[in-house]
Scaffold this motif. Sequence first.
Motif, PDB file in Angstrom:
ATOM      1  N   CYS A 123       0.850  -1.213   0.000  1.00  5.47           N
ATOM      2  CA  CYS A 123       0.000   0.000   0.000  1.00  5.47           C
ATOM      3  C   CYS A 123       0.876   1.251   0.000  1.00  5.47           C
ATOM      4  N   LEU A 124       1.960   1.198   0.783  1.00  4.77           N
ATOM      5  CA  LEU A 124       2.858   2.362   0.856  1.00  4.77           C
ATOM      6  C   LEU A 124       3.583   2.539  -0.476  1.00  4.77           C
ATOM      7  N   LYS A 125       4.057   1.419  -1.015  1.00  2.69           N
ATOM      8  CA  LYS A 125       4.792   1.486  -2.276  1.00  2.69           C
ATOM      9  C   LYS A 125       3.927   2.077  -3.397  1.00  2.69           C
ATOM     10  N   TRP A 126       2.677   1.627  -3.470  1.00  2.00           N
ATOM     11  CA  TRP A 126       1.818   2.039  -4.582  1.00  2.00           C
ATOM     12  C   TRP A 126       0.862   3.169  -4.197  1.00  2.00           C
ATOM     13  N   ASP A 127       1.061   3.747  -3.020  1.00  4.02           N
ATOM     14  CA  ASP A 127       0.278   4.900  -2.564  1.00  4.02           C
ATOM     15  C   ASP A 127      -1.227   4.622  -2.651  1.00  4.02           C
ATOM     16  N   CYS A 128      -1.641   3.520  -2.049  1.00  2.00           N
ATOM     17  CA  CYS A 128      -3.080   3.244  -2.091  1.00  2.00           C
ATOM     18  C   CYS A 128      -3.628   2.943  -0.691  1.00  2.00           C
ATOM     19  N   LEU A 129      -4.951   2.787  -0.630  1.00  4.42           N
ATOM     20  CA  LEU A 129      -5.636   2.634   0.652  1.00  4.42           C
ATOM     21  C   LEU A 129      -5.820   1.165   1.014  1.00  4.42           C
ATOM     22  N   ALA A 130      -5.967   0.909   2.312  1.00  2.09           N
ATOM     23  CA  ALA A 130      -6.464  -0.392   2.769  1.00  2.09           C
ATOM     24  C   ALA A 130      -7.878  -0.144   3.295  1.00  2.09           C
ATOM     25  N   ILE A 131      -8.816  -0.944   2.810  1.00  4.10           N
ATOM     26  CA  ILE A 131     -10.184  -0.861   3.348  1.00  4.10           C
ATOM     27  C   ILE A 131     -10.417  -2.198   4.032  1.00  4.10           C
ATOM     28  N   THR A 132     -10.573  -2.170   5.347  1.00  3.75           N
ATOM     29  CA  THR A 132     -10.568  -3.424   6.086  1.00  3.75           C
ATOM     30  C   THR A 132     -11.879  -3.644   6.835  1.00  3.75           C
ATOM     31  N   ASP A 133     -12.472  -4.777   6.580  1.00  4.45           N
ATOM     32  CA  ASP A 133     -13.761  -5.143   7.174  1.00  4.45           C
ATOM     33  C   ASP A 133     -13.450  -6.106   8.314  1.00  4.45           C
ATOM     34  N   GLU A 134     -13.665  -5.631   9.557  1.00  2.06           N
ATOM     35  CA  GLU A 134     -13.224  -6.405  10.724  1.00  2.06           C
ATOM     36  C   GLU A 134     -14.396  -6.818  11.612  1.00  2.06           C
ATOM     37  N   ILE A 135     -15.540  -7.110  10.975  1.00  2.08           N
ATOM     38  CA  ILE A 135     -16.724  -7.348  11.810  1.00  2.08           C
ATOM     39  C   ILE A 135     -16.665  -8.650  12.613  1.00  2.08           C
ATOM     40  N   TYR A 136     -15.700  -9.538  12.283  1.00  3.42           N
ATOM     41  CA  TYR A 136     -15.580 -10.765  13.095  1.00  3.42           C
ATOM     42  C   TYR A 136     -14.391 -10.678  14.056  1.00  3.42           C
ATOM     43  N   GLU A 137     -13.973  -9.462  14.392  1.00  2.00           N
ATOM     44  CA  GLU A 137     -12.726  -9.284  15.155  1.00  2.00           C
ATOM     45  C   GLU A 137     -12.723  -9.987  16.507  1.00  2.00           C
ATOM     46  N   HIS A 138     -13.891 -10.252  17.074  1.00  2.00           N
ATOM     47  CA  HIS A 138     -13.931 -10.915  18.384  1.00  2.00           C
ATOM     48  C   HIS A 138     -14.212 -12.404  18.279  1.00  2.00           C
ATOM     49  N   ILE A 139     -14.339 -12.916  17.055  1.00  2.00           N
ATOM     50  CA  ILE A 139     -14.678 -14.334  16.907  1.00  2.00           C
ATOM     51  C   ILE A 139     -13.419 -15.052  16.415  1.00  2.00           C
ATOM     52  N   LEU A 140     -12.649 -15.542  17.375  1.00  2.00           N
ATOM     53  CA  LEU A 140     -11.315 -16.097  17.134  1.00  2.00           C
ATOM     54  C   LEU A 140     -11.185 -17.420  17.865  1.00  2.00           C
ATOM     55  N   TYR A 141     -10.384 -18.340  17.314  1.00  2.00           N
ATOM     56  CA  TYR A 141     -10.251 -19.670  17.929  1.00  2.00           C
ATOM     57  C   TYR A 141      -8.798 -20.014  18.216  1.00  2.00           C
ATOM     58  N   ASP A 142      -8.632 -20.936  19.169  1.00  2.00           N
ATOM     59  CA  ASP A 142      -7.320 -21.528  19.455  1.00  2.00           C
ATOM     60  C   ASP A 142      -6.239 -20.459  19.664  1.00  2.00           C
ATOM     61  N   GLY A 143      -6.593 -19.362  20.319  1.00  2.00           N
ATOM     62  CA  GLY A 143      -5.593 -18.336  20.637  1.00  2.00           C
ATOM     63  C   GLY A 143      -5.214 -17.433  19.472  1.00  2.00           C
ATOM     64  N   ALA A 144      -5.939 -17.508  18.349  1.00  2.00           N
ATOM     65  CA  ALA A 144      -5.618 -16.614  17.216  1.00  2.00           C
ATOM     66  C   ALA A 144      -5.763 -15.156  17.663  1.00  2.00           C
ATOM     67  N   ARG A 145      -4.933 -14.277  17.090  1.00  2.00           N
ATOM     68  CA  ARG A 145      -4.929 -12.877  17.493  1.00  2.00           C
ATOM     69  C   ARG A 145      -5.394 -12.005  16.330  1.00  2.00           C
ATOM     70  N   HIS A 146      -6.277 -11.067  16.641  1.00  2.00           N
ATOM     71  CA  HIS A 146      -6.745 -10.152  15.591  1.00  2.00           C
ATOM     72  C   HIS A 146      -5.826  -8.941  15.503  1.00  2.00           C
ATOM     73  N   VAL A 147      -5.365  -8.630  14.297  1.00  2.00           N
ATOM     74  CA  VAL A 147      -4.540  -7.436  14.089  1.00  2.00           C
ATOM     75  C   VAL A 147      -5.278  -6.508  13.121  1.00  2.00           C
ATOM     76  N   SER A 148      -5.373  -5.231  13.494  1.00  2.00           N
ATOM     77  CA  SER A 148      -5.962  -4.229  12.598  1.00  2.00           C
ATOM     78  C   SER A 148      -4.842  -3.597  11.787  1.00  2.00           C
ATOM     79  N   ILE A 149      -5.000  -3.575  10.482  1.00  2.00           N
ATOM     80  CA  ILE A 149      -3.930  -3.044   9.632  1.00  2.00           C
ATOM     81  C   ILE A 149      -3.684  -1.550   9.925  1.00  2.00           C
ATOM     82  N   ALA A 150      -4.717  -0.850  10.425  1.00  2.00           N
ATOM     83  CA  ALA A 150      -4.540   0.577  10.741  1.00  2.00           C
ATOM     84  C   ALA A 150      -3.537   0.797  11.868  1.00  2.00           C
ATOM     85  N   SER A 151      -3.259  -0.270  12.647  1.00  2.00           N
ATOM     86  CA  SER A 151      -2.324  -0.117  13.773  1.00  2.00           C
ATOM     87  C   SER A 151      -0.875  -0.335  13.321  1.00  2.00           C
ATOM     88  N   ILE A 152      -0.681  -0.702  12.058  1.00  2.00           N
ATOM     89  CA  ILE A 152       0.679  -0.945  11.554  1.00  2.00           C
ATOM     90  C   ILE A 152       1.279   0.377  11.086  1.00  2.00           C
TER      91      ILE A 152
END
Length: 395
Positions: free
Chosen positions: A188-217
């Motif tokens: 995204c940085l290289k090509w100067d474009c946006l990330a549009i991220t749909d995170e509506i299942y952010e709390h539905i995770l299994y076996d210790g999986a971790r949710h990362v929001s790309i906006a926090s990178i």
Amino acid sequence: MKPLANLTENFTESVIREMTRICDVRGGYNLAQGFPDFDAPREIKQAAIQAIQDGYNQYPVTFGEPELREAIAAKVWRYNGIRCAPETDITVTCGATEAMIATLKAVVNPGDEIIIFEPFYENYGPDAILSGAQPRFVSLRPPDWQYDPAELAAAFNRHTKAVIINTPNNPTGKVFSLKELEEISQLCLKWDCLAITDEIYEHILYDGARHVSIASIKGMAARTVTINSISKTYSLTGWRVGWAIAPAPITSRIRKVHDFLTVGAPTPLQHAAAFALSLPDTYYEQLQTRYQQARDLLFATLQEAGFDVSLPQGSYYLIAGTERLRGRMGAADDFSFSLKLIDLAGVASVPGSSFYAHPEKGKTQVRFAFCKRIETLEKVRVNLKRLAAGAPTIP
Ligand SMILES: Cc1ncc(COP(=O)(O)O)c(C=O)c1O
């Protein structure tokens, strides 16, 4: 009569909702559409009743009641590591559905390209058409739904306006890792474009999986639109309250589209949503426990019945391969397989092709949703067991 819009001629009606209608007529267990068959938390319903009685019954502030925007900002800082200003960076919409189309309408010029991982949530196809975007698809491959980094890199070019991410993912259950999101961020940085991220299942995770929001990178907050809603996390799919978080210049565009599309999401339900966002961590822990049980049960059921399945890491969907069952069921493709499954076992699924731009890729797949009560899933297990034993079930 003059011809109607070419735009709307190019996409079909939702197959997911069609399967629900067929299941309602035929009778059976609806594992097609992603809505719970259990009720929403009592205290959130109570908050909505209270808001109505307190007089929150007129138009809301068009881009969202201040109380809800403040609650969203507090929650995303706490859970997602995203800093945003409630006054300028949040638009409350009628669900994530409106947030996505309003965002695309706000940022896309005709001919701009958007990158979509395939298989994808079926709305993204029509969303691209309605916004005039040219979609480019990058494959997620079973069994673990990895993408090929070279294929992803090759999809970006100077016409790319945005990449759409959905994590945890519908329909695959994939949870994008930090490493993958960092790789996408670099592009995204290289090509100067946006990330549009749909995170509506952010709390539905299994076996210790971790949710990362790309906006926090690092570097991504300025070029990310983060979409979410109360539909899945609080089992309130019918309330139609969602939001988009983006830097002020993008938000001001999204707000304009949103205002003229819908004016606002229902006022009293926005107040109840603000209450929902303040629930303690134990609420989210219980939600995960519930869905972990449901996932394990449906996974075992499908394995027993002869489907090819891999364990989802998040969301409440499973894509199941039908290769070993197709012949026996007399089903030539995914669509007839789904219809036969309703007919013979009273279980509704979604034909896999509805999640692909290239339908042949989903021809031997169907998707099941397991946001259902354990009792419902137990009944499904009985029916599929009978079917696997060669005895069609008419429940
Ligand atoms: C990935 C994804 N985004 C958005 C939606 C719709 O969200 P909402 O009910 O908030 O409009 C769904 C519903 O199934 C979904 O799976």
